[in-house]
Enzyme design. Sequence first.
Site, PDB file in Angstrom:
ATOM      1  N   MET A 184      14.936  46.092  54.613  1.00 19.80           N
ATOM      2  CA  MET A 184      14.961  46.365  53.163  1.00 19.80           C
ATOM      3  C   MET A 184      14.565  47.818  52.947  1.00 19.80           C
ATOM      4  SD  MET A 184      12.557  46.843  50.625  1.00 19.80           S
ATOM      5  CE  MET A 184      11.056  45.982  51.002  1.00 19.80           C
ATOM      6  N   MET A 207      11.430  49.691  52.377  1.00 20.65           N
ATOM      7  CA  MET A 207      10.427  50.417  51.586  1.00 20.65           C
ATOM      8  C   MET A 207       9.373  51.113  52.449  1.00 20.65           C
ATOM      9  SD  MET A 207      11.257  50.790  48.631  1.00 20.65           S
ATOM     10  CE  MET A 207       9.826  51.583  47.952  1.00 20.65           C
ATOM     11  N   ASP A 218      10.988  40.317  49.898  1.00 21.86           N
ATOM     12  CA  ASP A 218       9.820  40.630  49.066  1.00 21.86           C
ATOM     13  C   ASP A 218      10.106  40.070  47.667  1.00 21.86           C
ATOM     14  OD1 ASP A 218       7.941  41.827  47.392  1.00 21.86           O
ATOM     15  OD2 ASP A 218       7.783  43.609  48.659  1.00 21.86           O
ATOM     16  N   HIS A 231      18.578  18.761  32.889  1.00 24.91           N
ATOM     17  CA  HIS A 231      17.188  19.073  33.243  1.00 24.91           C
ATOM     18  C   HIS A 231      16.275  17.871  33.069  1.00 24.91           C
ATOM     19  CE1 HIS A 231      16.924  23.365  34.372  1.00 24.91           C
ATOM     20  NE2 HIS A 231      18.171  23.312  33.936  1.00 24.91           N
TER      21      HIS A 231
HETATM   22  C1  LIG Z   1      23.220  19.083  37.008  1.00 20.35           C
HETATM   23  C2  LIG Z   1      24.713  19.329  36.929  1.00 20.35           C
HETATM   24  C3  LIG Z   1      25.186  19.998  38.228  1.00 20.35           C
HETATM   25  C4  LIG Z   1      25.421  18.004  36.770  1.00 20.35           C
HETATM   26  O1  LIG Z   1      26.789  18.267  36.539  1.00 20.35           O
HETATM   27  P1  LIG Z   1      27.905  17.140  36.578  1.00 20.35           P
HETATM   28  O2  LIG Z   1      29.175  17.840  36.283  1.00 20.35           O
HETATM   29  O3  LIG Z   1      27.527  15.994  35.716  1.00 20.35           O
HETATM   30  O4  LIG Z   1      27.822  16.717  38.103  1.00 20.35           O
HETATM   31  P2  LIG Z   1      28.697  15.672  38.926  1.00 20.35           P
HETATM   32  O5  LIG Z   1      27.840  14.465  39.189  1.00 20.35           O
HETATM   33  O6  LIG Z   1      30.042  15.467  38.312  1.00 20.35           O
HETATM   34  O7  LIG Z   1      28.892  16.474  40.320  1.00 20.35           O
HETATM   35  C5  LIG Z   1      29.686  17.645  40.378  1.00 20.35           C
HETATM   36  C6  LIG Z   1      29.188  18.482  41.572  1.00 20.35           C
HETATM   37  O8  LIG Z   1      27.904  19.057  41.258  1.00 20.35           O
HETATM   38  C7  LIG Z   1      27.089  19.053  42.450  1.00 20.35           C
HETATM   39  N1  LIG Z   1      25.924  18.152  42.247  1.00 20.35           N
HETATM   40  C8  LIG Z   1      25.679  17.350  41.197  1.00 20.35           C
HETATM   41  N2  LIG Z   1      24.524  16.702  41.357  1.00 20.35           N
HETATM   42  C9  LIG Z   1      23.991  17.111  42.528  1.00 20.35           C
HETATM   43  C10 LIG Z   1      22.798  16.817  43.233  1.00 20.35           C
HETATM   44  N3  LIG Z   1      21.892  15.954  42.743  1.00 20.35           N
HETATM   45  N4  LIG Z   1      22.563  17.428  44.409  1.00 20.35           N
HETATM   46  C11 LIG Z   1      23.470  18.314  44.909  1.00 20.35           C
HETATM   47  N5  LIG Z   1      24.631  18.621  44.269  1.00 20.35           N
HETATM   48  C12 LIG Z   1      24.887  18.035  43.096  1.00 20.35           C
HETATM   49  C13 LIG Z   1      27.967  18.585  43.571  1.00 20.35           C
HETATM   50  O9  LIG Z   1      28.645  19.685  44.135  1.00 20.35           O
HETATM   51  C14 LIG Z   1      28.936  17.684  42.821  1.00 20.35           C
HETATM   52  O10 LIG Z   1      30.142  17.486  43.527  1.00 20.35           O
HETATM   53  P3  LIG Z   1      30.231  16.249  44.623  1.00 20.35           P
HETATM   54  O11 LIG Z   1      29.154  16.511  45.648  1.00 20.35           O
HETATM   55  O12 LIG Z   1      29.979  14.992  43.855  1.00 20.35           O
HETATM   56  O13 LIG Z   1      31.627  16.353  45.190  1.00 20.35           O
HETATM   57  C15 LIG Z   1      25.123  20.218  35.718  1.00 20.35           C
HETATM   58  O14 LIG Z   1      24.788  19.584  34.500  1.00 20.35           O
HETATM   59  C16 LIG Z   1      24.505  21.593  35.726  1.00 20.35           C
HETATM   60  O15 LIG Z   1      24.791  22.403  36.586  1.00 20.35           O
HETATM   61  N6  LIG Z   1      23.671  21.927  34.748  1.00 20.35           N
HETATM   62  C17 LIG Z   1      23.139  23.282  34.635  1.00 20.35           C
HETATM   63  C18 LIG Z   1      21.739  23.310  35.145  1.00 20.35           C
HETATM   64  C19 LIG Z   1      21.335  24.703  35.522  1.00 20.35           C
HETATM   65  O16 LIG Z   1      22.098  25.521  35.958  1.00 20.35           O
HETATM   66  N7  LIG Z   1      20.070  24.988  35.374  1.00 20.35           N
HETATM   67  C20 LIG Z   1      19.581  26.277  35.770  1.00 20.35           C
HETATM   68  C21 LIG Z   1      18.290  26.576  35.218  1.00 20.35           C
HETATM   69  S1  LIG Z   1      18.336  26.888  33.476  1.00 20.35           S
HETATM   70  C22 LIG Z   1      17.284  28.227  33.357  1.00 20.35           C
HETATM   71  O17 LIG Z   1      16.289  28.226  34.050  1.00 20.35           O
HETATM   72  C23 LIG Z   1      17.746  29.438  32.697  1.00 20.35           C
HETATM   73  C24 LIG Z   1      18.125  29.511  31.217  1.00 20.35           C
HETATM   74  C25 LIG Z   1      18.987  28.307  30.777  1.00 20.35           C
HETATM   75  O18 LIG Z   1      17.000  29.597  30.373  1.00 20.35           O
HETATM   76  C26 LIG Z   1      18.891  30.824  31.183  1.00 20.35           C
HETATM   77  C27 LIG Z   1      19.670  31.110  29.932  1.00 20.35           C
HETATM   78  O19 LIG Z   1      19.100  31.676  28.979  1.00 20.35           O
HETATM   79  O20 LIG Z   1      20.873  30.800  29.932  1.00 20.35           O
HETATM   80  N1  LIG Z   2       5.385  50.961  51.626  1.00 20.68           N
HETATM   81  C1  LIG Z   2       5.745  50.599  50.416  1.00 20.68           C
HETATM   82  O1  LIG Z   2       5.645  51.367  49.471  1.00 20.68           O
HETATM   83  C2  LIG Z   2       6.294  49.237  50.163  1.00 20.68           C
HETATM   84  C3  LIG Z   2       6.329  48.312  51.157  1.00 20.68           C
HETATM   85  N2  LIG Z   2       6.865  47.075  50.926  1.00 20.68           N
HETATM   86  C4  LIG Z   2       6.847  46.164  52.056  1.00 20.68           C
HETATM   87  O2  LIG Z   2       7.547  46.827  53.096  1.00 20.68           O
HETATM   88  C5  LIG Z   2       7.959  45.858  54.043  1.00 20.68           C
HETATM   89  C6  LIG Z   2       9.369  46.153  54.439  1.00 20.68           C
HETATM   90  O3  LIG Z   2       9.445  47.489  54.864  1.00 20.68           O
HETATM   91  P1  LIG Z   2      10.664  47.899  55.786  1.00 20.68           P
HETATM   92  O4  LIG Z   2      10.682  49.369  55.893  1.00 20.68           O
HETATM   93  O5  LIG Z   2      11.881  47.204  55.292  1.00 20.68           O
HETATM   94  O6  LIG Z   2      10.361  47.166  57.156  1.00 20.68           O
HETATM   95  P2  LIG Z   2       9.362  47.576  58.326  1.00 20.68           P
HETATM   96  O7  LIG Z   2       8.156  48.299  57.816  1.00 20.68           O
HETATM   97  O8  LIG Z   2       9.154  46.375  59.175  1.00 20.68           O
HETATM   98  O9  LIG Z   2      10.233  48.658  59.116  1.00 20.68           O
HETATM   99  C7  LIG Z   2      11.351  48.298  59.843  1.00 20.68           C
HETATM  100  C8  LIG Z   2      11.061  48.529  61.312  1.00 20.68           C
HETATM  101  O10 LIG Z   2      12.066  47.882  62.087  1.00 20.68           O
HETATM  102  C9  LIG Z   2      12.642  48.826  62.965  1.00 20.68           C
HETATM  103  N3  LIG Z   2      14.042  48.423  63.197  1.00 20.68           N
HETATM  104  C10 LIG Z   2      14.511  47.906  64.350  1.00 20.68           C
HETATM  105  N4  LIG Z   2      15.816  47.600  64.240  1.00 20.68           N
HETATM  106  C11 LIG Z   2      16.186  47.927  62.987  1.00 20.68           C
HETATM  107  C12 LIG Z   2      17.413  47.865  62.293  1.00 20.68           C
HETATM  108  N5  LIG Z   2      18.543  47.385  62.824  1.00 20.68           N
HETATM  109  N6  LIG Z   2      17.450  48.290  61.025  1.00 20.68           N
HETATM  110  C13 LIG Z   2      16.347  48.767  60.436  1.00 20.68           C
HETATM  111  N7  LIG Z   2      15.150  48.869  61.035  1.00 20.68           N
HETATM  112  C14 LIG Z   2      15.064  48.447  62.335  1.00 20.68           C
HETATM  113  C15 LIG Z   2      12.478  50.173  62.273  1.00 20.68           C
HETATM  114  O11 LIG Z   2      12.595  51.187  63.232  1.00 20.68           O
HETATM  115  P3  LIG Z   2      12.237  52.713  62.944  1.00 20.68           P
HETATM  116  O12 LIG Z   2      10.759  52.822  63.234  1.00 20.68           O
HETATM  117  O13 LIG Z   2      13.064  53.502  63.870  1.00 20.68           O
HETATM  118  O14 LIG Z   2      12.536  53.004  61.498  1.00 20.68           O
HETATM  119  C16 LIG Z   2      11.091  50.022  61.654  1.00 20.68           C
HETATM  120  O15 LIG Z   2      10.088  50.281  62.593  1.00 20.68           O
HETATM  121  C17 LIG Z   2       7.822  44.512  53.364  1.00 20.68           C
HETATM  122  O16 LIG Z   2       6.685  43.857  53.880  1.00 20.68           O
HETATM  123  C18 LIG Z   2       7.614  44.878  51.927  1.00 20.68           C
HETATM  124  O17 LIG Z   2       6.923  43.855  51.255  1.00 20.68           O
HETATM  125  C19 LIG Z   2       7.443  46.755  49.720  1.00 20.68           C
HETATM  126  C20 LIG Z   2       7.459  47.654  48.707  1.00 20.68           C
HETATM  127  C21 LIG Z   2       6.819  48.941  48.818  1.00 20.68           C
END
Ligand SMILES: CC(C)(COP(=O)([O-])OP(=O)([O-])OC[C@H]1O[C@@H](n2cnc3c(N)ncnc32)[C@H](O)[C@@H]1OP(=O)([O-])[O-])[C@@H](O)C(=O)NCCC(=O)NCCSC(=O)C[C@@](C)(O)CC(=O)[O-]
Ligand SMILES: NC(=O)C1=CN([C@@H]2O[C@H](COP(=O)(O)OP(=O)(O)OC[C@H]3O[C@@H](n4cnc5c(N)ncnc54)[C@H](OP(=O)(O)O)[C@@H]3O)[C@@H](O)[C@H]2O)C=CC1
Length: 430
Positions: free
Chosen positions: A173, A175, A285, A383
Amino acid sequence: MLGNLERAVSIRRALISRASNTKTLEGSLIPMVGYDYSRVMGACCENVIGYMPLPLGIAGPLKVDNVMFPIPMATAEGTLVASTSRGCKALNAGGGVTTVLTYDGMTRGPAIDFPSIVLAAEAKAYIESESGYKTIKEAFESTSRFAKLQHIKCAMAGRTLFVRFATRTGDAMGMNMISKATEKALEVLGNQFPSMVVLALSGNYCTDKKPAAINWIEGRGKSIVAEAVVPGKVVKSVLKTTVAALCNLNTKKNLVGSAMAGSVGGFNAHAANILTAIFLATGQDPAQNVESSNCMTLMEPTNNGEDLLMTVTMPCIEVGTVGGGTILAPQQAVLEMLGVKGANYDTPGANAQQLARIIASAVMAGELSLISALAAGHLVRAHLAHNRSQLNTPIPSRPQTPGLGVSTNRPAVEQSSASSQPQNGDAVKS
Ligand SMILES: CC(C)(COP(=O)([O-])OP(=O)([O-])OC[C@H]1O[C@@H](n2cnc3c(N)ncnc32)[C@H](O)[C@@H]1OP(=O)([O-])[O-])[C@@H](O)C(=O)NCCC(=O)NCCSC(=O)C[C@@](C)(O)CC(=O)[O-]
Ligand SMILES: NC(=O)C1=CN([C@@H]2O[C@H](COP(=O)(O)OP(=O)(O)OC[C@H]3O[C@@H](n4cnc5c(N)ncnc54)[C@H](OP(=O)(O)O)[C@@H]3O)[C@@H](O)[C@H]2O)C=CC1
């Protein structure tokens, strides 16, 4: 030589229990046995008293650039995996998701004070000159095998200069990598401008772990755009809505609604939901979900209005497959399941970029399903079924036993505010 790490954890628990004098950690439900603490030491956490398990679900699989991937999601929000799975099913039916990577560059933006605006401007001009940039780039890249400076963006605020370094970071990543490289680059700049004072290696011009327009506009980490076409008949049968309803709602909610709310980068329904669940499952992270969740979801009718063309644009997906939490064994196992564990030795950076493509595609699945549920009026019913079905174990309204470190003395103001009368806003909070 490390000694018995599990014993160290149990001793720490006993000491903390004694010092806090409230509720014992010994015998608590916070697990501590059977964890590989050797990977945690000096890398992931200090003062460790155990570990925090999270449910891990799998959505999908989802076809991304013609390859099927299971979508790992660590979450405590019931419905999320089901919803993402439904989105995957609909996307697969249309042939899956195509992704492009348009940019890859982690950033660090120090703040540097100069005695005057004239000197600050001279430093800016030096950094932007061919020879100055070359000198700084050499110093920057001398600190890592993988840090490859892409460009530098400078901005003055009075006599303070903000310098945004952008670099490739291989599969990390990045950082820590970029911070180390930036420190070296500033050392070289300081030789040229001895009166400059580095106020902080991070001057918030990066911008790390905070909302900022600069990330949305310039990109940070991996910038991915994903596209898919979903057949109209699949929209009806799987998503229970229509292409026209989806396009209309997406415009009014994700574009107009977000504009009305003054959003920056929040032109989506819940990109953060899917992205954060995958971040937790793959050892990213979690605080970087702030900018990584920047996303614009677009929908339009295609094929004479029959089918749905959908895209998600995510300019700041900050992920790695090396370093940070990716060294923990369970998280590594999840990365292995996706075929992106550790370093990519053929093309450094390819594993982290692949992970970003998978995340953007999974976000598209989550977006498609949630927007469909909202369009069909199914959100609440979904939900209540998946997110609130534990009716036998109701959540108590007030804890009976104070937890660790919780005072038993409630503030007087809180006690006196208790009332049997409903308060303004109670209905929406309940
Ligand atoms: C819940 C569903 C999917 C039902 O939806 P449905 O169409 O009634 O589901 P279904 O029984 O007909 O099944 C269709 C497919 O859904 C999947 N599926 C269905 N059930 C399952 C299960 N139990 N486990 C795994 N997969 C499941 C599965 O792929 C299934 O196909 P199948 O396997 O039958 O061939 C639907 O109503 C839905 O997606 N609702 C939306 C819910 C959602 O996305 N919530 C996210 C969080 S909301 C939030 O936090 C953010 C918010 C809302 O505030 C953001 C904003 O402001 O917009
Ligand atoms: N310091 C900061 O300000 C911040 C730190 N973090 C934290 O930093 C951490 C991640 O730092 P990050 O630099 O990603 O990881 P690391 O600190 O683990 O650094 C990556 C290490 O892996 C080595 N490496 C080996 N192979 C590879 C490859 N293919 N690609 C890239 N690197 C390789 C690098 O080598 P070489 O020595 O040659 O580079 C380096 O030593 C997380 O824990 C995160 O939470 C998050 C936000 C801010």
